[in-house]
Design a protein around this motif. Structure first.
Motif, PDB file in Angstrom:
ATOM      1  N   UNK A 234       0.853  -1.195   0.000  1.00 26.67           N
ATOM      2  CA  UNK A 234       0.000   0.000   0.000  1.00 26.67           C
ATOM      3  C   UNK A 234       0.885   1.239   0.000  1.00 26.67           C
ATOM      4  N   UNK A 235       0.710   2.142  -0.978  1.00 20.98           N
ATOM      5  CA  UNK A 235       1.568   3.330  -1.035  1.00 20.98           C
ATOM      6  C   UNK A 235       1.263   4.289   0.115  1.00 20.98           C
ATOM      7  N   UNK A 236       2.301   4.762   0.748  1.00 22.88           N
ATOM      8  CA  UNK A 236       2.164   5.691   1.870  1.00 22.88           C
ATOM      9  C   UNK A 236       2.923   6.961   1.525  1.00 22.88           C
ATOM     10  N   UNK A 237       2.212   8.094   1.515  1.00 32.10           N
ATOM     11  CA  UNK A 237       2.856   9.387   1.300  1.00 32.10           C
ATOM     12  C   UNK A 237       3.296   9.914   2.656  1.00 32.10           C
ATOM     13  N   UNK A 238       4.587   9.945   2.874  1.00 27.49           N
ATOM     14  CA  UNK A 238       5.120  10.267   4.196  1.00 27.49           C
ATOM     15  C   UNK A 238       4.848  11.702   4.604  1.00 27.49           C
ATOM     16  N   UNK A 239       4.651  12.593   3.635  1.00 26.69           N
ATOM     17  CA  UNK A 239       4.357  13.981   3.957  1.00 26.69           C
ATOM     18  C   UNK A 239       2.896  14.197   4.339  1.00 26.69           C
TER      19      UNK A 239
ATOM     20  N   UNK B  83       2.987  10.420  -9.285  1.00 27.14           N
ATOM     21  CA  UNK B  83       2.705  10.660  -7.869  1.00 27.14           C
ATOM     22  C   UNK B  83       3.747  11.610  -7.299  1.00 27.14           C
ATOM     23  N   UNK B  84       3.307  12.693  -6.680  1.00 27.31           N
ATOM     24  CA  UNK B  84       4.235  13.630  -6.044  1.00 27.31           C
ATOM     25  C   UNK B  84       4.357  13.316  -4.569  1.00 27.31           C
ATOM     26  N   UNK B  85       5.246  14.028  -3.889  1.00 28.15           N
ATOM     27  CA  UNK B  85       5.465  13.778  -2.477  1.00 28.15           C
ATOM     28  C   UNK B  85       6.504  12.695  -2.270  1.00 28.15           C
ATOM     29  N   UNK B  86       6.612  12.237  -1.042  1.00 26.93           N
ATOM     30  CA  UNK B  86       7.531  11.157  -0.695  1.00 26.93           C
ATOM     31  C   UNK B  86       6.712   9.900  -0.452  1.00 26.93           C
TER      32      UNK B  86
END
Length: 828
Positions: free
Chosen positions: A124-129, A660-663
């Motif tokens: 599952x993709x997690x955007x750390x920001x 996808x942007x972000x981390x």
């Protein structure tokens, strides 16, 4: 923004070397609301200011960064100095795009067909920001390999054998694409409650690669089996057809060797170069004026007296004692004497043994003399004014005493060696506490001596009890290369520092009574196509896959780095086997064998789904320690930061069509940046001049030898709130309900003035009590009527907050600003 608060309360660190948090937490919860036992009394720190809640970070650029990695791709193992930044706070960024769904992610990563539900969650993709709550409710467990139920049931415990990737890439190219390290973390001699011990005239092994038969071999029929490492077909010996457990014949696949991934064989004479040695213990004791002032000798003698009958061994066990200041003192303990006799050798430039028969004596025969000596030793040197230390000559004498048998030498030292061979000069310079020159040894004397010891099956353990600089970087070599252990008490004083004294006493009791193996070797084998290229730990490397361990103990661990030399495309499984051959304290030659089986995969998605973030972090920590000594501390830090940058970049490039942007990282690796930041804040790798050189070196030694479970809690402690627990998710044990509190992020903003929080740092516990905490909790747990009545001697400050790794510190960034730095590096 939230500034670092003063403690609302007292924080007490409980210096108890206890096995693991579940047992302690269980005990704590079971005894509340009843009072804790005195041995678990938590100490506390006082505070007056309330905690300000964190406000959202501003959108202004971060403060200037010093010594940050300028080229994220310059090395695939690289890190930064810290930023001065406010504590972490995470809000959704308006410019961040929505997450991809699993079907989009599946297509980008090469498909998820046949991947179990747990692996789908791991991807599952997690955007750390955007994601604020990253921690799971309970401490992380090792990812479960995607194996059949039958193989899972017999696989090796992750507490013993753990791989950084629970799914092995089929090629080195796929491993490189994932930007993750491949390696093993091994705890081969750990204490086990159940261990199948096999006595057989025939130990079945592959005729080609010498692998021990194990649960992952293939039986072609009752008479033939195929090796799971080299694939050679071997014959089944007649003796192996009989199963001693079921007392049946004709079922070799049901033998205990084939039903257990961890077994121990009683070895035959084929595995002996000489008759098994007895347990032999020599204690080398600093009795200089500095040692007398510190006061350790009295407590050492008391502890050894209490545990003399618990020393591992049998009727052949031998002991000896050697003390030193500017001269060397031997002790004749031969049976029949009315009292011990001291023999003094003052010629430290040409050390010799005054008597060869009476200095290492049978413990059973000379026990009363040993007790007399331990009772009188503290008094004998109580008025000593000798300030010099002839440690080097003492070690030379110890080597000569132990050569005939081998065994364990326990060295207790309180200062810099100043006389004879191995003399050292102070190198402590506040401005040079992290230089490559000072992190390495000043002389090769101690390394050469350790290699000589290793060749004669002598292990050297070091207890350093010094409030002054003692050049641990040089002294540690005596243990590093002889498979010994290192203990360090930086501010030891029996009166002025009771916490260090308590820690020393508990460490010493464990040390004296824990099991031990002598004259050991360990070999690690792996599936054809895989290879080992670097070992980490305390040992001497005898050959490419063989470690020489003069002594082996249950508290030490090892790590290895691996590579994929040939394609594993024709294999569905990869196996690793560690075989530890040793002599037990009772003189039995034994072979402990651990075998780990993992699936081979050809999709990047499966590699990421099986990534073990804790094992990866621990392996990178070992690599960073080596880099600090061989190159520089800043280079090691850059390498760690670049490991995060490389992983985020690799993951992003493989889902680049999603824009996808972000981390973004897969859920399995969502804690990786946090763990790396926590690692950078450890004494071993932090910047600045506040960390004393010996303390930094000792922290480095711990990273190289601690088991993964211990190391993980040292880097990122577990924090729990205790005062508001409920029965939701509780364990039911023997009609008793045991609440299970959730993990709390390591940030001051997660603390509250009305709460109580327990922090587990592996070998130390801290109990943080808020000023407005429920008085019933304070009364029942601490035995005090209210917060104001907590005694001053239960107070200790600062250390608790140093472990809040998500917050800003004087020389290090917060987690949020660390993520910003990673994003900045990716943009270069």
């Amino acid at each position: 923004m939230l500034t670092h608060p003063k403690p609302l309360v007292c924080v007490k660190h409980v210096t108890l070397m206890l096995a693991c948090l579940p047992q302690i937490l269980h005990h704590l919860l079971m005894t509340w609301p009843t009072r804790l036992s005195p041995t678990l009394a938590m100490v506390i720190p006082a505070c007056s200011q309330p905690i300000d809640r964190a406000r959202p970070p501003t959108q202004s650029p971060p403060p200037p960064v010093t010594s940050m990695a300028s080229q994220a791709t310059s090395t695939n193992f690289s890190v930064s100095s810290y930023l001065r930044i406010e504590t972490s706070c995470f809000l959704a960024h308006p410019s961040l795009q929505p997450f991809p769904n699993l079907s989009q992610l599946s297509a980008a990563l090469g498909g998820l067909s046949g991947v179990p539900e747990l692996e789908v969650e791991a991807l599952r993709p997690v955007n750390l920001l955007q994601e604020r709550n990253l921690l799971p409710p309970r401490p992380l467990e090792a990812p479960e390999p995607n194996l059949s139920p039958d193989l899972k049931k017999v696989n090796c415990s992750p507490q013993t054998f753990r791989c950084t990737l629970s799914s092995i890439p089929h090629t080195q190219a796929l491993l490189n694409k994932a930007r993750l390290p491949l390696g093993l973390l091994l705890h081969p001699f750990r204490d086990l409650q159940q261990l199948p011990v096999i006595t057989s005239n025939t130990i079945v092994r592959c005729r080609s690669c010498r692998t021990y038969i194990n649960p992952f071999v293939t039986f072609l029929d009752q008479r033939r089996w195929k090796c799971n490492l080299c694939y050679r077909v071997n014959d089944v010996p007649d003796e192996f057809m009989y199963n001693p457990v079921t007392r049946s014949y004709g079922e070799p696949h049901k033998r205990p060797e084939v039903q257990n991934a961890t077994v121990e064989f009683i070895a035959s004479s084929d595995y002996m170069l000489r008759p098994p040695q007895p347990a032999v213990y020599l204690f080398v004791l600093d009795v200089s004026h500095n040692a007398v002032e510190a006061g350790y000798l009295k407590y050492f003698c008391e502890s050894l007296l209490e545990n003399l009958d618990k020393l591992p061994g049998d009727t052949r066990t031998r002991v000896g004692f050697l003390t030193f200041d500017s001269t060397i003192h031997f002790y004749n303990l031969q049976e029949g004497l009315s009292q011990p006799q001291m023999l003094v050798v003052s010629d430290i430039d040409d050390i010799f043994i005054p008597s060869h028969d009476s200095l290492m004596v049978n413990l059973k025969e000379s026990k009363e003399l040993v007790k007399d000596l331990l009772t009188s030793l503290p008094r004998m040197f109580s008025q000593s004014r000798e300030t010099h230390s002839a440690l080097g000559p003492a070690l030379q004498a110890a080597f000569k005493l132990m050569v005939p048998t081998g065994g364990r030498v326990s060295v207790f030292q309180t200062q810099l060696p100043t006389r004879g061979a191995g003399t050292l000069q102070s190198r402590e310079d506040p401005n040079q506490r992290s230089s490559k020159k000072h992190l390495g040894p000043a002389t090769d004397f101690y390394k050469k001596l350790a290699l000589d010891c290793s060749g004669q099956q002598i292990g050297v353990d070091l207890f350093l009890l010094s409030s002054q600089y003692a050049d641990l970087a040089s002294l540690a070599c005596m243990s590093k290369y002889s498979a010994g252990s290192i203990f360090y008490y930086p501010s030891f004083h029996c009166i002025h520092n009771p916490a260090e004294l308590e820690k020393f006493q508990k460490d010493l009791e464990r040390y004296l009574t824990r099991k031990i193996g002598f004259e050991a070797v360990m070999r690690i084998r792996c599936t054809k196509g895989l290879s080992i290229h670097t070992f980490h730990g305390n040992f001497f490397v005898r050959s490419t896959d063989l470690l020489s361990l003069a002594n082996v103990n249950p508290d030490s661990a090892f790590a290895v780095q691996m590579s994929i030399d040939d394609s594993l495309a024709d294999s569905s499984l990869a196996c690793f086997q560690a075989a530890l051959l040793y002599t037990s304290s009772k003189g039995k030659r034994r072979i402990r064998v651990h075998t780990l089986c993992l699936p081979v995969v050809n999709q990047l998605s499966e590699v990421y789904a099986g990534a073990d973030v804790q094992a990866i972090t621990c392996l990178l920590a070992n690599m960073a320690i080596d880099r600090s000594i061989s190159s520089s501390l800043l280079d090691a830090r850059d390498a760690l930061v670049n490991a995060v940058v490389d992983l985020v970049s690799a993951y992003k490039s493989n889902v680049s069509n999603l824009q996808q942007s972000g981390l973004v990282l897969p859920a399995a690796m969502r804690l990786f940046p946090l763990y790396i930041l926590a690692l950078l804040k450890q004494k071993a790798l932090r910047t600045g001049t506040s960390t004393r050189l010996d303390e930094r070196v000792f922290a480095m030694c711990e990273f190289k030898t601690q088991p993964l479970q211990q190391l993980t809690r040292m880097v990122h402690p577990d924090l729990y709130r205790l005062d508001n627990m409920s029965d939701q998710g509780a364990l039911h044990l023997n009609d008793t309900v045991v609440p299970q509190p959730h993990l709390v992020h390591l940030s001051a903003e997660r603390l509250s003035r009305d709460g109580a929080f327990l922090m587990d740092c592996g070998n130390v516990f801290y109990l943080w009590i808020g000023k407005c905490c429920n008085e019933m909790f304070i009364r029942d747990v601490l035995g005090c009527p209210n917060y104001a009545s907590v005694p001053p001697n239960m107070v200790t400050k600062a250390t608790f907050f140093q472990n809040l790794v998500e917050d800003r510190s004087d020389s290090a960034s917060s987690y949020y600003e660390f993520l910003q730095h990673i994003q900045l590096q990716m943009a270069k």
